[in-house]
Motif scaffolding. Sequence first.
Motif, mmCIF file in Angstrom:
data_model
loop_
_atom_site.group_PDB
_atom_site.id
_atom_site.type_symbol
_atom_site.label_atom_id
_atom_site.label_comp_id
_atom_site.label_asym_id
_atom_site.label_seq_id
_atom_site.Cartn_x
_atom_site.Cartn_y
_atom_site.Cartn_z
ATOM 1 N N SER A 118 -12.621 7.939 -6.109
ATOM 2 C CA SER A 118 -13.246 6.613 -6.168
ATOM 3 C C SER A 118 -11.443 6.322 -6.667
ATOM 4 C CB SER A 118 -13.867 6.279 -7.148
ATOM 5 O OG SER A 118 -15.277 6.440 -7.374
ATOM 6 N N PRO A 119 -10.368 5.462 -5.751
ATOM 7 C CA PRO A 119 -9.320 5.373 -6.595
ATOM 8 C C PRO A 119 -9.346 4.345 -7.558
ATOM 9 C CG PRO A 119 -9.939 5.221 -3.501
ATOM 10 C CD PRO A 119 -11.178 5.713 -4.064
ATOM 11 N N GLY A 120 -7.850 4.536 -7.586
ATOM 12 C CA GLY A 120 -7.598 3.568 -8.979
ATOM 13 C C GLY A 120 -6.317 1.724 -8.409
ATOM 14 N N ALA A 121 -6.516 2.215 -9.893
ATOM 15 C CA ALA A 121 -5.735 0.159 -9.371
ATOM 16 C C ALA A 121 -4.176 0.661 -8.993
ATOM 17 C CB ALA A 121 -5.861 -0.510 -10.245
ATOM 18 N N THR A 122 -3.805 1.644 -8.955
ATOM 19 C CA THR A 122 -2.477 1.668 -8.954
ATOM 20 C C THR A 122 -2.203 2.128 -7.655
ATOM 21 O OG1 THR A 122 -2.235 4.393 -9.982
ATOM 22 C CG2 THR A 122 -2.281 1.816 -11.280
ATOM 23 N N SER A 123 -2.960 2.829 -7.004
ATOM 24 C CA SER A 123 -3.150 3.216 -5.724
ATOM 25 C C SER A 123 -1.872 2.103 -4.778
ATOM 26 C CB SER A 123 -4.058 3.177 -4.712
ATOM 27 O OG SER A 123 -4.978 4.071 -5.247
ATOM 28 N N TYR A 124 -0.778 2.959 -3.871
ATOM 29 C CA TYR A 124 0.302 2.379 -3.052
ATOM 30 C C TYR A 124 0.302 2.324 -1.784
ATOM 31 C CZ TYR A 124 5.178 1.109 -2.614
ATOM 32 O OH TYR A 124 6.529 0.546 -2.551
ATOM 33 N N ILE B 154 -1.712 5.158 2.503
ATOM 34 C CA ILE B 154 -2.096 4.705 0.955
ATOM 35 C C ILE B 154 -1.966 6.340 -0.295
ATOM 36 C CG2 ILE B 154 -2.745 4.003 -0.883
ATOM 37 C CD1 ILE B 154 -5.137 2.242 0.990
ATOM 38 N N ASP B 155 -0.736 5.960 -0.959
ATOM 39 C CA ASP B 155 -0.805 7.153 -1.639
ATOM 40 C C ASP B 155 -2.019 6.960 -2.995
ATOM 41 O OD1 ASP B 155 0.107 8.711 -3.345
ATOM 42 O OD2 ASP B 155 2.020 8.483 -3.677
ATOM 43 N N TYR B 156 -2.475 7.533 -2.925
ATOM 44 C CA TYR B 156 -3.871 7.696 -3.922
ATOM 45 C C TYR B 156 -2.830 8.563 -5.945
ATOM 46 C CZ TYR B 156 -6.593 6.141 -0.403
ATOM 47 O OH TYR B 156 -7.457 5.223 -0.050
ATOM 48 N N PHE B 157 -1.841 8.980 -5.960
ATOM 49 C CA PHE B 157 -1.270 9.240 -6.566
ATOM 50 C C PHE B 157 0.400 9.232 -6.480
ATOM 51 C CE2 PHE B 157 -5.061 11.901 -5.431
ATOM 52 C CZ PHE B 157 -5.837 12.097 -6.482
ATOM 53 N N PRO B 158 0.616 8.143 -7.091
ATOM 54 C CA PRO B 158 1.579 7.808 -6.903
ATOM 55 C C PRO B 158 2.882 7.785 -8.188
ATOM 56 C CG PRO B 158 0.255 5.317 -7.707
ATOM 57 C CD PRO B 158 -0.199 7.365 -7.060
ATOM 58 N N THR B 159 2.093 8.004 -9.001
ATOM 59 C CA THR B 159 3.346 8.253 -11.106
ATOM 60 C C THR B 159 2.582 9.882 -10.625
ATOM 61 O OG1 THR B 159 1.239 6.360 -10.980
ATOM 62 C CG2 THR B 159 2.322 7.947 -12.561
ATOM 63 N N MET B 160 4.420 9.713 -11.014
ATOM 64 C CA MET B 160 5.002 11.232 -11.580
ATOM 65 C C MET B 160 4.634 11.090 -12.517
ATOM 66 S SD MET B 160 8.930 12.749 -10.978
ATOM 67 C CE MET B 160 9.834 12.495 -11.613
ATOM 68 N N LEU C 23 8.400 22.399 -9.690
ATOM 69 C CA LEU C 23 7.256 21.868 -8.969
ATOM 70 C C LEU C 23 7.712 20.476 -10.101
ATOM 71 C CD1 LEU C 23 4.397 24.487 -8.498
ATOM 72 C CD2 LEU C 23 6.460 23.068 -6.684
ATOM 73 N N SER C 24 7.036 19.397 -9.653
ATOM 74 C CA SER C 24 6.254 18.387 -10.327
ATOM 75 C C SER C 24 4.456 17.928 -10.119
ATOM 76 C CB SER C 24 7.088 17.375 -9.812
ATOM 77 O OG SER C 24 8.613 17.325 -9.705
ATOM 78 N N ILE C 25 4.409 17.170 -11.354
ATOM 79 C CA ILE C 25 3.471 16.800 -10.779
ATOM 80 C C ILE C 25 2.712 14.993 -10.953
ATOM 81 C CG2 ILE C 25 1.028 16.813 -12.375
ATOM 82 C CD1 ILE C 25 1.491 19.367 -13.085
ATOM 83 N N PHE C 26 2.125 14.413 -9.858
ATOM 84 C CA PHE C 26 1.935 13.530 -9.253
ATOM 85 C C PHE C 26 0.429 12.965 -9.531
ATOM 86 C CE2 PHE C 26 5.631 13.356 -7.258
ATOM 87 C CZ PHE C 26 6.196 12.624 -7.827
ATOM 88 N N THR C 27 0.150 12.081 -10.577
ATOM 89 C CA THR C 27 -1.171 11.864 -11.444
ATOM 90 C C THR C 27 -2.205 10.295 -10.763
ATOM 91 O OG1 THR C 27 -0.403 10.543 -13.311
ATOM 92 C CG2 THR C 27 -0.723 13.047 -13.610
ATOM 93 N N THR C 28 -3.053 10.210 -10.625
ATOM 94 C CA THR C 28 -3.955 8.916 -10.767
ATOM 95 C C THR C 28 -4.726 8.492 -11.051
ATOM 96 O OG1 THR C 28 -5.784 8.596 -8.722
ATOM 97 C CG2 THR C 28 -5.594 10.381 -9.472
ATOM 98 N N ASP C 29 -4.751 7.170 -11.173
ATOM 99 C CA ASP C 29 -5.607 6.365 -12.225
ATOM 100 C C ASP C 29 -7.588 6.374 -11.739
ATOM 101 O OD1 ASP C 29 -5.210 4.529 -10.410
ATOM 102 O OD2 ASP C 29 -5.084 3.153 -11.997
ATOM 103 N N GLY C 30 -7.826 6.973 -10.684
ATOM 104 C CA GLY C 30 -9.004 7.077 -9.773
ATOM 105 C C GLY C 30 -9.498 7.921 -10.528
ATOM 106 N N THR C 31 -10.856 8.238 -10.343
ATOM 107 C CA THR C 31 -12.040 8.803 -11.209
ATOM 108 C C THR C 31 -12.433 9.905 -9.702
ATOM 109 O OG1 THR C 31 -12.162 7.255 -12.509
ATOM 110 C CG2 THR C 31 -14.171 9.133 -12.318
ATOM 111 N N ALA C 32 -12.419 10.808 -10.883
ATOM 112 C CA ALA C 32 -13.516 12.394 -9.385
ATOM 113 C C ALA C 32 -14.635 13.200 -10.161
ATOM 114 C CB ALA C 32 -11.995 13.977 -9.503
ATOM 115 N N THR C 33 -15.216 12.530 -9.186
ATOM 116 C CA THR C 33 -16.285 13.177 -9.608
ATOM 117 C C THR C 33 -17.288 14.583 -8.708
ATOM 118 O OG1 THR C 33 -17.437 10.670 -9.837
ATOM 119 C CG2 THR C 33 -18.690 12.658 -9.959
ATOM 120 N N LEU C 34 -17.479 15.745 -9.217
ATOM 121 C CA LEU C 34 -18.089 16.425 -8.768
ATOM 122 C C LEU C 34 -19.160 16.475 -8.733
ATOM 123 C CD1 LEU C 34 -17.550 19.696 -8.448
ATOM 124 C CD2 LEU C 34 -18.477 20.302 -10.671
#
Length: 756
Positions: A712-718, A384-390, A521-532
């Motif tokens: 915590s993965p987001g809805a756009t995970s591929y 699964i790609d949890y960071f699919p959005t360039m 370099l390109s950057i890919f983002t996620t709609d998931g949430t990271a919690t320290l």
Amino acid sequence: MKLVVLALAAGTAYAECPNACSGHGTCGTFDECICYPNWQEADCSGRTCPFVPAHVDTPKGDLDGSADALSGTGTTVVDGSTVYPHGTTEQYPLMVDSANNVLTNTGHAYAECGNKGICDRKSGECDCFPGYAGAGCQKAACGDATCSGHGVCMSAQDLAAADHGNVYNLWDSEVTMGCKCEPGYSGPTCESKMCKHGLDPLYIDDDYMTIRAPTARVLLQYVNTTDSRTDGAASAEARDDLGNADADGKEVTGLSITGTYAIKFYDAFGEDYQTDPLAATAGCGEITAALESMANDVVPSGSVVCSEIKAGAGVDVNSRNKVEYDLTFTENLGDLKPIEINANLDGTRPSVYAIGHQGADNKVKFDVDVKVLANAEGISGENIDYFPTMCDGVTFQAEAGKKGEVSVGGVGVPTAGSLTAAEEKLLKACLGDADGDASNNLEVYNWDYGTANTTFHPHIVKIVKTPSARTSMSSSSSSHGSVVDDYDAGKYYLAYYGTPGTSNEPAQFMFAGLPPTGADLSIFTTDGTATLLGNASTPVGAGGGGDSTDHEPRNQALTARFDKYGTTVYTSTDVSCDTTGTSPGAKKNHLNACLAKGDKVFLFDAPVGPDSTKASLESASAFTADTGNMYTVVKVGTSAPSASTPTTEDRYYFVVDKAINWDGSATLARKDFGIGGGPTGWTLGPISQGQFDGMAAPGDQAIGTVPVVKFSPGATSYEFVQQCSGRGLCNGDDGLCECFTGYTSDNCDQQSALAV
């Protein structure tokens, strides 16, 4: 005279019990049978079936014939009866211990046939309801005792142990059964045959997308434990990444590796395949040929990329003490179990060993270090790609952070001028929300800063070389020509935005981890949430799960430590979701998040600690660049205190699914993590109930410095690797893919206008 005869006759009369108690009891007062144990009914003709812990507790009804309201659980009735010689209750069972203390939150009292069957009084055997088995119907049975011929029926306890050594100790640990399917089969009874996996052809639909394919580094090395030369002088050679001397292959030891080994490969289902024996010094040509010639074409021809890590200059390839190479499996995609090395082809005796080749030193040594270092470069296979959005329109180059930037988490930063003001605005909008709460987003970009050292919800990004910056892959068995390298996959980084160093410096983006330098370099983002992971952010006693005895400073990150290439992570406190509740006897709910089996975590080289410690780092060279890999938690546990616990915290841990590719073993004293970077927080007390009982100086206990980031993965995970490539349906009867219109091949990974 007649009266005397009648009196004598009356004196010899006997009581008569029903059916003479069937031979299973004695006749007592009032012609009532007193049945032997495990016999019942008026004539003792009925057997009592086995009593076992009930799957479901049930009330028994009006046992004493009072025809009134049922007595409560504290009232014992029918004491001395044939079925309940010690009495029982009419409502739900009264659960008490041996001291007659009432137990709460418990159940599963003993019941005939476990309340999941009917007792046959003639035979004394339980007629179990469907789905239950055993003499007392105590087992929640497998749906098919043979697991359809494709698995083994095991208890819950054994199933847990087979899954990374997990522990299941609830009441039904030995009686709830389930099928453990063999590779390639699934379903409750292993009735479904799984289909071939593949890459979704729509995932890699442009040159900017990359694939994180399974990788592994194989290392065979003779370990020079003395670290000295034959002439007695101290060795001047540098140690390798495992801490072993003579790692460059120079013949100081007079020994070189020889023998044979085999590579064990695991496919997407977990089935293992083993290569033919390989010479210990085999090159990439022989290695790829062996892998690609295994049974069932499990590794397709031309799909293995092998890169040999050369020995020291001037060393004969057939006479060295170290063999090392990297493998990438470009067509066996997904989160595969790492390969293994079988270096015991002769049975228990090692088949890889070292022999002498200088002078009289011709001894055979078997202490050759054989390791597989999956994820050595920070890349492992994914389904699964949890960071699919360039972030379209954003391109930059990176460089190492300077002292002020490093002190606030900026190991890597954009090269001056490479990230324009317009691109910076685009990046803010791409990053968006970080904490799952859009109400606190900032500016017109509707985003969270994720500032280092002030947030528990940083941004995480995947940074990838642009197509023009990627190099072509090649191997001894295949060549990709001049095409863009789809397997030059990106890596993950914490992304911060803030002021590096003094307050008069402008805010900028910074990355925890050093991205590739000298490349676009390109950057890919996620709609998931990271919690320290850290202490509850609300004040003590105000919803944070604490009370007046829970005093470690609020808003302080939890820390961890681990060995390089290990899988066990030791944490500064208990992180298990199973023990962080508020029920009596449980650990306090003192964390902002907890970990459970299956959770995703990152372990970045972005130390948590006193500001003075981080500020003393002169450059990014103190950090490891390729630490941004995602791990899956496979086990969370707590060990009993050891002799070293008062000195170094070693009780709380979790285990991840793959080797961690960097050294996170550094520690600091707990008191160094107090409020404002000092020990003031430790004048109050410990973080959780009873954690430091009996310790003279808990503030001096050493803990790790690595933050644990839960994702915590987001809805756009591929999900880009799956059965039938996600472009068809799997027929579980025959394990064949039924491709959607427009897709073809045995795993539906090919688009075709002719496919209908």
